[in-house]
Design a protein around this motif. Structure first.
Motif, PDB file in Angstrom:
ATOM      1  N   ARG A  16       0.838  -1.210   0.000  1.00 55.15           N
ATOM      2  CA  ARG A  16       0.000   0.000   0.000  1.00 55.15           C
ATOM      3  C   ARG A  16       0.871   1.259   0.000  1.00 55.15           C
ATOM      4  O   ARG A  16       0.577   2.225  -0.699  1.00 55.15           O
ATOM      5  N   ALA A  17       1.943   1.220   0.771  1.00 53.85           N
ATOM      6  CA  ALA A  17       2.841   2.376   0.835  1.00 53.85           C
ATOM      7  C   ALA A  17       3.543   2.606  -0.502  1.00 53.85           C
ATOM      8  O   ALA A  17       3.747   3.750  -0.922  1.00 53.85           O
ATOM      9  N   ALA A  18       3.904   1.514  -1.184  1.00 55.67           N
ATOM     10  CA  ALA A  18       4.550   1.642  -2.495  1.00 55.67           C
ATOM     11  C   ALA A  18       3.591   2.279  -3.504  1.00 55.67           C
ATOM     12  O   ALA A  18       4.003   3.096  -4.335  1.00 55.67           O
ATOM     13  N   ALA A  19       2.304   1.914  -3.423  1.00 52.50           N
ATOM     14  CA  ALA A  19       1.308   2.517  -4.309  1.00 52.50           C
ATOM     15  C   ALA A  19       1.192   4.014  -4.051  1.00 52.50           C
ATOM     16  O   ALA A  19       1.084   4.816  -4.997  1.00 52.50           O
ATOM     17  N   VAL A  20       1.235   4.412  -2.779  1.00 51.27           N
ATOM     18  CA  VAL A  20       1.192   5.835  -2.434  1.00 51.27           C
ATOM     19  C   VAL A  20       2.437   6.540  -2.953  1.00 51.27           C
ATOM     20  O   VAL A  20       2.361   7.655  -3.496  1.00 51.27           O
ATOM     21  N   THR A  21       3.588   5.901  -2.823  1.00 47.95           N
ATOM     22  CA  THR A  21       4.844   6.478  -3.315  1.00 47.95           C
ATOM     23  C   THR A  21       4.793   6.701  -4.819  1.00 47.95           C
ATOM     24  O   THR A  21       5.188   7.758  -5.324  1.00 47.95           O
ATOM     25  N   VAL A  22       4.305   5.712  -5.556  1.00 45.65           N
ATOM     26  CA  VAL A  22       4.211   5.832  -7.015  1.00 45.65           C
ATOM     27  C   VAL A  22       3.216   6.924  -7.397  1.00 45.65           C
ATOM     28  O   VAL A  22       3.480   7.738  -8.301  1.00 45.65           O
ATOM     29  N   GLU A  23       2.076   6.974  -6.718  1.00 50.66           N
ATOM     30  CA  GLU A  23       1.081   8.002  -7.006  1.00 50.66           C
ATOM     31  C   GLU A  23       1.634   9.396  -6.728  1.00 50.66           C
ATOM     32  O   GLU A  23       1.461  10.321  -7.538  1.00 50.66           O
ATOM     33  N   LEU A  24       2.313   9.544  -5.601  1.00 47.58           N
ATOM     34  CA  LEU A  24       2.897  10.839  -5.248  1.00 47.58           C
ATOM     35  C   LEU A  24       3.958  11.249  -6.260  1.00 47.58           C
ATOM     36  O   LEU A  24       3.974  12.395  -6.728  1.00 47.58           O
ATOM     37  N   THR A  25       4.825  10.311  -6.609  1.00 48.61           N
ATOM     38  CA  THR A  25       5.899  10.611  -7.553  1.00 48.61           C
ATOM     39  C   THR A  25       5.346  10.956  -8.927  1.00 48.61           C
ATOM     40  O   THR A  25       5.792  11.927  -9.567  1.00 48.61           O
ATOM     41  N   ALA A  26       4.383  10.185  -9.410  1.00 45.32           N
ATOM     42  CA  ALA A  26       3.797  10.436 -10.737  1.00 45.32           C
ATOM     43  C   ALA A  26       3.105  11.792 -10.773  1.00 45.32           C
ATOM     44  O   ALA A  26       3.253  12.555 -11.750  1.00 45.32           O
ATOM     45  N   THR A  27       2.355  12.121  -9.727  1.00 42.85           N
ATOM     46  CA  THR A  27       1.664  13.412  -9.670  1.00 42.85           C
ATOM     47  C   THR A  27       2.664  14.557  -9.657  1.00 42.85           C
ATOM     48  O   THR A  27       2.511  15.541 -10.396  1.00 42.85           O
ATOM     49  N   ALA A  28       3.688  14.437  -8.822  1.00 42.06           N
ATOM     50  CA  ALA A  28       4.689  15.491  -8.703  1.00 42.06           C
ATOM     51  C   ALA A  28       5.468  15.682  -9.995  1.00 42.06           C
ATOM     52  O   ALA A  28       5.711  16.820 -10.430  1.00 42.06           O
ATOM     53  N   LEU A  29       5.848  14.586 -10.634  1.00 40.73           N
ATOM     54  CA  LEU A  29       6.641  14.693 -11.858  1.00 40.73           C
ATOM     55  C   LEU A  29       5.804  15.207 -13.027  1.00 40.73           C
ATOM     56  O   LEU A  29       6.320  15.914 -13.894  1.00 40.73           O
ATOM     57  N   ALA A  30       4.533  14.857 -13.066  1.00 42.19           N
ATOM     58  CA  ALA A  30       3.661  15.393 -14.117  1.00 42.19           C
ATOM     59  C   ALA A  30       3.563  16.906 -13.999  1.00 42.19           C
ATOM     60  O   ALA A  30       3.688  17.635 -15.000  1.00 42.19           O
ATOM     61  N   MET A  31       3.358  17.392 -12.775  1.00 39.83           N
ATOM     62  CA  MET A  31       3.319  18.838 -12.562  1.00 39.83           C
ATOM     63  C   MET A  31       4.690  19.459 -12.797  1.00 39.83           C
ATOM     64  O   MET A  31       4.806  20.556 -13.350  1.00 39.83           O
ATOM     65  N   GLY A  32       5.739  18.743 -12.383  1.00 42.79           N
ATOM     66  CA  GLY A  32       7.091  19.247 -12.579  1.00 42.79           C
ATOM     67  C   GLY A  32       7.465  19.384 -14.043  1.00 42.79           C
ATOM     68  O   GLY A  32       8.204  20.300 -14.418  1.00 42.79           O
ATOM     69  N   MET A  33       6.957  18.484 -14.884  1.00 37.47           N
ATOM     70  CA  MET A  33       7.212  18.576 -16.325  1.00 37.47           C
ATOM     71  C   MET A  33       6.609  19.858 -16.900  1.00 37.47           C
ATOM     72  O   MET A  33       7.239  20.557 -17.697  1.00 37.47           O
ATOM     73  N   VAL A  34       5.383  20.160 -16.472  1.00 34.09           N
ATOM     74  CA  VAL A  34       4.723  21.382 -16.956  1.00 34.09           C
ATOM     75  C   VAL A  34       5.487  22.611 -16.469  1.00 34.09           C
ATOM     76  O   VAL A  34       5.777  23.534 -17.247  1.00 34.09           O
ATOM     77  N   ILE A  35       5.814  22.617 -15.179  1.00 36.59           N
ATOM     78  CA  ILE A  35       6.563  23.745 -14.616  1.00 36.59           C
ATOM     79  C   ILE A  35       7.911  23.892 -15.319  1.00 36.59           C
ATOM     80  O   ILE A  35       8.322  25.002 -15.692  1.00 36.59           O
ATOM     81  N   GLY A  36       8.599  22.784 -15.500  1.00 38.21           N
ATOM     82  CA  GLY A  36       9.905  22.821 -16.135  1.00 38.21           C
ATOM     83  C   GLY A  36       9.852  23.344 -17.556  1.00 38.21           C
ATOM     84  O   GLY A  36      10.702  24.148 -17.966  1.00 38.21           O
ATOM     85  N   LEU A  37       8.860  22.907 -18.336  1.00 38.96           N
ATOM     86  CA  LEU A  37       8.748  23.362 -19.718  1.00 38.96           C
ATOM     87  C   LEU A  37       8.453  24.856 -19.779  1.00 38.96           C
ATOM     88  O   LEU A  37       9.044  25.586 -20.587  1.00 38.96           O
ATOM     89  N   VAL A  38       7.563  25.321 -18.900  1.00 34.14           N
ATOM     90  CA  VAL A  38       7.220  26.746 -18.879  1.00 34.14           C
ATOM     91  C   VAL A  38       8.458  27.589 -18.573  1.00 34.14           C
ATOM     92  O   VAL A  38       8.753  28.571 -19.269  1.00 34.14           O
ATOM     93  N   PHE A  39       9.206  27.202 -17.555  1.00 31.81           N
ATOM     94  CA  PHE A  39      10.373  27.995 -17.175  1.00 31.81           C
ATOM     95  C   PHE A  39      11.523  27.830 -18.151  1.00 31.81           C
ATOM     96  O   PHE A  39      12.347  28.744 -18.302  1.00 31.81           O
TER      97      PHE A  39
END
Length: 216
Positions: A16-39
């Protein structure tokens, strides 16, 4: 024997914790990709104002520890808007990774020959259209390897979310370790789960890289 016992009996908790880790990482990196491209686009902009903003963001984020940024969002912004531990961690990770991804995208974009932009503009394309259809597709293929490395770093950095009460891999290992007084065993188990996730991420990135090379 204690290690094997804890390894087996803790599987439901760590899955269960691994699923939370993957969800957190995927969400953060998806947003980070958008932020990174904009900047990244701001940093290569012809206007000094946008370049200064991008430079300031990248310098500040890369020059301060992620744990400070995480606490600033969780304890600071929570006084204005209560994001909760998941979104506080996701936003902090996104902002942090976005600074590094911005530099990765910038390098990829600037590695494309300038003549391609000039050729696209001569065909009547606007700057934005030429960037979307000509430059960015080629740049993306070139930045896949460094992006993959950043994704792996982002996965491991997600362990800091445990300090804002997130029940991801490291958070669960801390909880189980304190409950059973078996710190070494449970931290080692958490490390094994992180290793499995990193190997899986690396495999997926390598597959994507090979596929892009074949298609090109």
């Amino acid at each position: 024997m204690d290690f094997l016992y804890y390894l087996v009996t803790s599987i439901p908790f760590f899955i269960r914790a691994a699923a939370v880790t993957v969800e957190l990482t995927a969400t953060a990196l998806a947003m980070g990709m958008v932020i990174g491209l904009v900047f990244a686009l701001m940093k290569i902009s012809g206007r000094r104002f946008w370049r200064c903003i991008a430079d300031t963001y990248i310098t500040v984020i890369r020059g301060t520890p992620l744990i400070v940024q995480l606490f600033a969002i969780y304890f600071g912004l929570a006084t204005i808007v209560d994001f909760g531990s998941f979104w506080s961690a996701a936003i902090a990770l996104a902002v942090h990774n976005g600074a590094y991804i911005a530099e990765i995208f910038r390098g990829g974009i600037q590695s494309i020959d300038r003549g391609q932009m000039e050729a696209a503009r001569s065909l009547g394309m606007s700057y934005g259209l030429a960037m979307r259809r000509v430059i960015l597709p080629q740049a993306f293929k070139r930045v896949v390897p460094p992006l993959g490395n950043q994704f792996i770093i982002g996965l491991k950095d997600s362990s800091l979310a445990a300090f804002v009460t997130m029940k991801e891999l490291f958070g669960v290992s801390m909880q189980l370790a304190s409950t059973h007084f078996a710190e070494l065993q449970f931290y080692t188990i958490a490390g094994l789960y992180y290793l499995v996730l990193v190997v899986l991420f690396t495999f997926l990135v390598n597959r994507l890289e090979r596929r892009l090379k074949i298609e090109s």
